[in-house]
Design a protein around this motif. Structure first.
Motif, PDB file in Angstrom:
ATOM      1  N   ARG A  98       0.849  -1.189   0.000  1.00 18.24           N
ATOM      2  CA  ARG A  98       0.000   0.000   0.000  1.00 18.24           C
ATOM      3  C   ARG A  98       0.888   1.243   0.000  1.00 18.24           C
ATOM      4  N   GLU A  99       0.532   2.232  -0.827  1.00 20.23           N
ATOM      5  CA  GLU A  99       1.334   3.432  -0.928  1.00 20.23           C
ATOM      6  C   GLU A  99       0.459   4.678  -0.815  1.00 20.23           C
ATOM      7  N   PHE A 100       1.064   5.750  -0.369  1.00 18.58           N
ATOM      8  CA  PHE A 100       0.407   7.033  -0.229  1.00 18.58           C
ATOM      9  C   PHE A 100       0.128   7.628  -1.605  1.00 18.58           C
ATOM     10  N   VAL A 101      -1.070   8.232  -1.746  1.00 14.99           N
ATOM     11  CA  VAL A 101      -1.424   8.908  -2.990  1.00 14.99           C
ATOM     12  C   VAL A 101      -1.534  10.415  -2.763  1.00 14.99           C
ATOM     13  N   ALA A 102      -2.420  10.807  -1.852  1.00 18.66           N
ATOM     14  CA  ALA A 102      -2.631  12.228  -1.613  1.00 18.66           C
ATOM     15  C   ALA A 102      -3.332  12.417  -0.281  1.00 18.66           C
ATOM     16  N   ALA A 103      -3.167  13.624   0.287  1.00 13.95           N
ATOM     17  CA  ALA A 103      -3.819  13.941   1.555  1.00 13.95           C
ATOM     18  C   ALA A 103      -4.179  15.415   1.589  1.00 13.95           C
ATOM     19  N   ILE A 104      -5.152  15.740   2.460  1.00 14.15           N
ATOM     20  CA  ILE A 104      -5.597  17.123   2.590  1.00 14.15           C
ATOM     21  C   ILE A 104      -5.983  17.382   4.039  1.00 14.15           C
TER      22      ILE A 104
END
Length: 120
Positions: free
Chosen positions: A45-51
């Motif tokens: 699992r990998e990070f895509v985006a965050a807000i």
């Protein structure tokens, strides 16, 4: 109890677009960071985006310029607009949120995942 329900995945041709949504519900006091992760076939699992709740965003280099994350705080919902999709974007996409429920501190919650397949 808190639930995150993701939707919007599907099959799309290379170069196409999809918009993912993830809505949080339950005894929510506040939500800090909301984000998206993905897990491709045979990959971690990998990070895509965050807000953040204030609208500050961050995204992985692999999706910069193609994916846009946004959120509607009134609806406790986070979105991921994915444009110029590539076959390597094929993965199960999971939403994540750092949520404070009544009577506790902040904890991480995960949605159930939605499949995105990019193929001709």
């Amino acid at each position: 109890q808190v639930q995150l329900v993701a939707s919007g995945g599907g099959l799309v041709q290379p170069g196409g677009s999809l918009r993912l949504s993830c809505a949080a519900s339950g005894s929510i006091l506040s939500i800090d960071v909301m984000g998206w992760y993905r897990q491709g076939p045979g990959k971690e699992r990998e990070f895509v985006a965050a807000i953040t709740s204030g609208g500050l965003t961050n995204s992985a280099d692999s999706v910069k310029g193609r994916f846009t994350i946004s959120r509607d705080n009134a609806k406790n919902t986070v979105y991921l607009q994915m444009n110029s999709l590539k076959p390597e974007d094929t993965a199960v996409y999971y939403c994540n949120a750092n949520i404070r429920v009544f009577g506790t501190g902040y904890d991480d919650y995960w949605g159930q995942g939605t499949q995105v397949t990019v193929s001709s």
